[in-house]
Write a protein that holds these residues in place. Structure first.
Motif, mmCIF file in Angstrom:
data_model
loop_
_atom_site.group_PDB
_atom_site.id
_atom_site.type_symbol
_atom_site.label_atom_id
_atom_site.label_comp_id
_atom_site.label_asym_id
_atom_site.label_seq_id
_atom_site.Cartn_x
_atom_site.Cartn_y
_atom_site.Cartn_z
ATOM 1 N N ILE A 1 -47.486 29.058 13.839
ATOM 2 C CA ILE A 1 -46.553 27.891 13.284
ATOM 3 C C ILE A 1 -45.462 28.771 12.419
ATOM 4 C CG2 ILE A 1 -46.326 26.743 11.034
ATOM 5 C CD1 ILE A 1 -49.135 25.573 11.740
ATOM 6 N N GLY A 2 -45.887 29.972 12.020
ATOM 7 C CA GLY A 2 -44.783 30.977 11.512
ATOM 8 C C GLY A 2 -43.647 31.329 12.556
ATOM 9 N N GLY B 1 -44.972 31.760 2.932
ATOM 10 C CA GLY B 1 -43.660 32.371 3.148
ATOM 11 C C GLY B 1 -43.297 32.185 4.893
ATOM 12 N N ARG B 2 -42.643 31.165 5.051
ATOM 13 C CA ARG B 2 -42.823 31.002 6.608
ATOM 14 C C ARG B 2 -41.613 31.724 7.370
ATOM 15 N NH1 ARG B 2 -37.872 26.117 6.869
ATOM 16 N NH2 ARG B 2 -37.898 25.868 4.387
ATOM 17 N N TYR B 3 -40.724 32.414 6.699
ATOM 18 C CA TYR B 3 -39.748 33.283 7.448
ATOM 19 C C TYR B 3 -40.590 34.843 7.757
ATOM 20 C CZ TYR B 3 -36.519 29.922 6.143
ATOM 21 O OH TYR B 3 -35.623 28.627 5.975
ATOM 22 N N VAL C 1 -44.204 35.597 -0.048
ATOM 23 C CA VAL C 1 -43.277 36.809 0.509
ATOM 24 C C VAL C 1 -41.959 36.839 0.005
ATOM 25 C CG1 VAL C 1 -42.540 38.054 2.544
ATOM 26 C CG2 VAL C 1 -45.042 37.154 2.622
ATOM 27 N N GLY C 2 -41.196 35.828 0.115
ATOM 28 C CA GLY C 2 -39.811 35.809 -0.445
ATOM 29 C C GLY C 2 -39.891 35.985 -2.217
ATOM 30 N N LEU C 3 -40.745 35.629 -3.004
ATOM 31 C CA LEU C 3 -40.764 36.043 -4.183
ATOM 32 C C LEU C 3 -41.045 37.409 -4.455
ATOM 33 C CD1 LEU C 3 -42.713 33.070 -5.927
ATOM 34 C CD2 LEU C 3 -40.571 33.467 -5.953
ATOM 35 N N TYR C 4 -41.890 38.247 -3.544
ATOM 36 C CA TYR C 4 -42.421 39.584 -3.487
ATOM 37 C C TYR C 4 -41.068 40.145 -3.321
ATOM 38 C CZ TYR C 4 -43.838 43.918 -1.531
ATOM 39 O OH TYR C 4 -43.727 45.239 -1.092
ATOM 40 N N GLN C 5 -40.188 39.941 -2.096
ATOM 41 C CA GLN C 5 -39.014 40.511 -1.695
ATOM 42 C C GLN C 5 -38.007 40.551 -2.717
ATOM 43 O OE1 GLN C 5 -38.371 38.638 1.947
ATOM 44 N NE2 GLN C 5 -39.214 40.000 3.292
ATOM 45 N N GLN C 6 -38.031 39.216 -3.355
ATOM 46 C CA GLN C 6 -36.766 39.106 -4.455
ATOM 47 C C GLN C 6 -37.295 40.229 -5.727
ATOM 48 O OE1 GLN C 6 -36.652 35.068 -6.005
ATOM 49 N NE2 GLN C 6 -35.290 34.640 -4.335
ATOM 50 N N ALA C 7 -38.291 40.316 -6.085
ATOM 51 C CA ALA C 7 -38.691 41.168 -7.049
ATOM 52 C C ALA C 7 -38.465 42.583 -6.684
ATOM 53 C CB ALA C 7 -40.415 40.796 -7.378
ATOM 54 N N ALA D 1 -24.994 48.942 -1.640
ATOM 55 C CA ALA D 1 -25.924 49.434 -0.561
ATOM 56 C C ALA D 1 -26.054 48.427 0.369
ATOM 57 C CB ALA D 1 -27.162 49.544 -1.398
ATOM 58 N N VAL D 2 -25.914 48.963 1.830
ATOM 59 C CA VAL D 2 -26.236 48.201 2.775
ATOM 60 C C VAL D 2 -27.781 47.806 2.992
ATOM 61 C CG1 VAL D 2 -25.828 48.017 5.546
ATOM 62 C CG2 VAL D 2 -24.155 49.212 3.880
ATOM 63 N N LYS D 3 -27.875 46.625 2.957
ATOM 64 C CA LYS D 3 -29.408 46.467 3.180
ATOM 65 C C LYS D 3 -29.616 45.994 4.468
ATOM 66 C CE LYS D 3 -32.393 42.604 1.687
ATOM 67 N NZ LYS D 3 -32.301 41.471 2.681
ATOM 68 N N GLU D 4 -30.774 46.870 4.772
ATOM 69 C CA GLU D 4 -31.304 46.821 6.480
ATOM 70 C C GLU D 4 -31.878 45.665 6.525
ATOM 71 O OE1 GLU D 4 -33.337 49.514 9.794
ATOM 72 O OE2 GLU D 4 -32.796 50.520 7.498
ATOM 73 N N GLU D 5 -31.531 44.586 7.458
ATOM 74 C CA GLU D 5 -32.460 43.377 7.821
ATOM 75 C C GLU D 5 -33.555 43.791 8.605
ATOM 76 O OE1 GLU D 5 -31.943 39.713 7.193
ATOM 77 O OE2 GLU D 5 -31.020 40.673 5.442
ATOM 78 N N VAL D 6 -34.917 43.712 8.066
ATOM 79 C CA VAL D 6 -36.019 43.735 8.739
ATOM 80 C C VAL D 6 -36.744 42.535 8.932
ATOM 81 C CG1 VAL D 6 -38.075 45.040 8.786
ATOM 82 C CG2 VAL D 6 -36.001 46.257 8.098
ATOM 83 N N PRO D 7 -36.915 42.374 10.403
ATOM 84 C CA PRO D 7 -37.663 41.081 10.588
ATOM 85 C C PRO D 7 -39.218 41.287 10.144
ATOM 86 C CG PRO D 7 -37.319 42.364 12.503
ATOM 87 C CD PRO D 7 -36.595 42.974 11.673
ATOM 88 N N ALA D 8 -39.804 40.374 9.267
ATOM 89 C CA ALA D 8 -41.305 40.417 8.863
ATOM 90 C C ALA D 8 -42.020 40.981 10.063
ATOM 91 C CB ALA D 8 -41.241 39.737 7.792
#
Ligand code: ATP
Ligand code: MG
Lengths: 364, 280
Positions: free
Chosen positions: A47-48, A281-283, A330-336, A357-364
């Motif tokens: 589903i994810g 966290g669906r993303y 997971v989103g809350l954790y990333q935010q924190a 800072a350039v945030k590196e996008e990392v697919p989970a």
């Protein structure tokens, strides 16, 4: 790069917890329950992939879970019957083995069907639905209707499917007693292993170009079309993969829990799984797994204490997550984590040089 | 082949890859013809309203064609028909000898036609490089996309360079300004090596500086591409256009070079009106 290392470290930690700590620390019946949650987590992972990455809100994964589960159950039933008719057929007055059942006497065919039948159904459905550009809420409703129809079909065909009772009372699982503690323990490791492998494969998929394409289809299907890709094909492939995962999950569920029945795969269980993915966290693929394990654990614990209360709590949690934290736990954790890093980074940047800072996008 | 002269060996190589496209195979028979796009007797009807009412239009290989007209003239609809988004009720659109009407959008792209939209759409969650890479790999079979991208391909690097987004390569496209998004979209088109580019109001909503950069970009691209640009802005038109087609109420009103078109009284009446006086 450090993100990646952290990802592997996290994976190793979870693997250690599941493969070493849990089997040592948990009593047999709890380990058994965990195995059940991990089965559901495999379906949640699908589903994810379909919903979180591909934007297909599939409310009928129970259908694929059921197809896998019944394929496994049919084989076990035929094996137990040893050439005779399965017990429930005798009780329903069936006289000859239905043609639909015949191929499932062969373990290889049955095991292949566990994945191939759900995949085939998903491909057929995807080809029909995605090509006609049915999407969003329409797709969600359609998939849910499919789950409802599937249950009606299963319940109605007592002699063919075991009706409401489903398929149960298995005596032999590939030469072992399915109820024995050693079998259950082995099954736990099998389920955990399958989940781990599928997670790594799904992660690979998400990180690949195909994964980027999938996100692009989710966020701008029409634009993707004008890049020369066929979004219907991308969606169908992804939907089929998620269906295959659900089928495998259903098949593993059968020896772990000892039953497959319509009540395990109808509209409500399908919805519950989607809610779990949203909460986790669906993303992030890890979020889907986390959600499935935690929500099902909570459901069990809650039902032991306060039967019926879980339904309300689950609903409330879902509404809270969708309105306040659409990226789930997971989103809350990333935010924190980002907030912490920013605070730490702010003091460091003041010393060095100013800049974002350039945030590196990392697919989970 | 009827390609315009190409610059650089790398480009020729890329062309070779594109040569596998259905377009080149279909177009080979027409190799002698200079017409790349031929629209004949086109009609589009929306609920009884004729948005396009008998348009004939020919765009030749290597041309930079401006398409202008007042709001609702049918410019976007024309591009929609060419790219398969809208089905005409009559008429034909031939691209390098191949009929486009009735073909699916992604198939038309695969023939070598790229377009941008009036409101730019980039994939905000993906980085600039990922957006370009996605565009560049569209001819690969799906299974070939299962591998992770390693580094930046030459095609993508070249496109980054052309549109001037190299410094922002690793940023998510969601942080780009409006102008940068338009450039990224144009970059994505270039990375696809199309034979025909259709740009729908690329400078709408841009600042003066951004317009200028876009104009230069357009000039560069037009050196080795066939380009059709829909544009409202008269100043922009005067600076960068050569061939202009004026659409009005779904018909072609005038066709010619900028001076001719601007001098035409019919154009001044329906479209330029005040703008012509201001600009004069
Ligand atoms: N899908 C549609 N259904 C109904 N009418 C439409 C549709 N698309 C366009 N139209 C109408 O067709 C006419 C031409 O529209 P079009 O968008 O092609 O104009 P345009 O020349 O691009 O104008 P603008 O300069 O405002 O972008 C307009 O009157 C518009 O309202
Ligand atoms: Mg328009």
């Amino acid at each position: 790069m450090s993100e990646r290392v952290r990802g592997y470290a996290l994976f190793a930690t979870v693997a250690l917890l599941l493969l070493v700590v849990a089997p040592l620390a948990l009593p047999a019946f709890r380990l058994d329950e965990l195995a059940k949650y991990l089965c559901l987590a495999i379906a949640a992972l699908g589903i994810g992939l379909a919903w979180g990455q591909g934007g297909m809100l599939t409310l009928g994964q129970g259908v694929f879970f059921g197809l896998g589960g019944y394929a496994m159950g049919m084989y076990l039933k035929l094996h137990d019957a040893g050439g005779d008719l399965p017990d429930f057929m005798v009780w329903s007055g069936v006289e000859r083995l239905p043609a639909l059942w015949q191929p499932f006497g062969n373990p290889v065919v049955a095991l292949a069907a566990v994945v191939l039948v759900p995949v085939a159904v998903a491909v057929l459905l995807g080809a029909l639905v995605f090509r006609r550009r049915v999407r969003g809420a329409y797709f969600a409703i359609l998939s849910q209707a499919l789950a409802a129809a599937f249950v009606i079909l299963l319940v109605g065909q007592q002699g063919l499917t075991g009706g409401t009772n489903g398929l149960t009372n298995f005596y032999d699982f590939f030469g072992r007693d399915p109820e024995a503690e050693s079998t259950q323990r082995t099954m736990y490791f099998v389920v955990a292993g399958v989940l781990g492998v599928l997670y790594l494969l799904a992660r690979q998929l998400v990180g690949s170009r195909f994964g980027r394409l999938l996100v692009a289809v989710r966020d701008g299907e029409d634009r993707v079309r004008f890049l020369g890709y066929d979004p219907a094909l991308v969606k169908t492939v992804t939907f089929a993969i998620s269906a295959g995962m659900a089928g495998l999950a259903g098949a593993l569920f059968v020896p772990v829990v000892g039953i497959i029945s319509p009540s395990l795969l109808g509209v409500v269980p399908s919805l519950e799984l989607v809610v779990a993915v949203a909460v986790g966290g669906r993303y992030a693929l890890a979020g889907a797994i986390l959600g499935a394990v935690v929500m099902n654990y909570a459901k069990t614990s809650f039902s032991e204490e306060w039967a019926g209360g879980w339904l309300y709590l689950q609903g409330a949690l879902f509404i809270l997550v969708m309105t306040l934290a659409p990226k789930g736990a997971v989103g809350l954790y990333q935010q924190a984590r980002d907030a912490l890093a920013r605070r730490r980074g702010a003091s460091a940047a003041a010393v060095e040089k100013p800049g974002v800072a350039v945030k590196e996008e990392v697919p989970a | 082949m009827s390609e315009p002269p190409v610059r650089g060996a790398g480009r020729a190589e890329e062309r070779a890859e594109a040569a596998m496209s259905e377009a080149e195979t279909a177009g080979r028979a027409e190799a002698g013809a200079r017409e790349l796009l031929e629209i004949r007797g086109l009609q589009v009807v929306f609920d009884g309203f004729r948005a396009i009412d008998g348009v004939d239009l020919t765009v030749r290989q290597g041309e930079l064609r401006f398409l202008i007209g007042p709001n609702g003239a049918g410019k976007t609809t024309l591009i929609d028909v060419i790219t398969g988004l809208t089905r005409p009720s009559a008429g034909s659109v031939r691209f390098a000898g191949t009929e486009l009407v009735g073909r699916k959008e992604h198939r038309i792209v695969r023939l070598g036609i790229g377009r941008t939209f009036q409101t730019s759409v980039v994939f905000e969650e993906l980085t600039v490089v990922e957006n370009l890479d996605l565009a560049a790999t569209f001819r690969r079979p799906l299974w070939a996309l299962l591998r992770r991208r390693r580094g930046v391909s030459d095609t993508v690097a070249e496109a980054l360079e052309t549109v001037g987004l190299t410094d922002l390569a690793e940023r998510p496209a969601g942080v780009l300004s409006h102008g940068q998004r338009q450039w990224l979209e144009i970059g994505m088109l270039i990375a696809q090596r199309p034979r025909l580019l259709l740009l729908d109001e690329p400078v709408a909503g841009m600042s003066r500086q951004e317009r200028e950069r876009t104009g230069e970009l357009l000039t560069t691209i037009a050196e080795d591409h066939t380009v059709v640009v829909v544009e409202h802005d008269m100043e922009f038109l005067r600076r960068y256009a050569s061939q202009v087609t004026v659409l009005h109420e779904g018909r072609v009103l005038v066709e010619g070079d900028v001076a001719q078109v601007r001098a035409d009284p019919r154009v001044q009446e329906v479209y330029l009106g005040r703008t012509a006086e201001e600009a004069a």
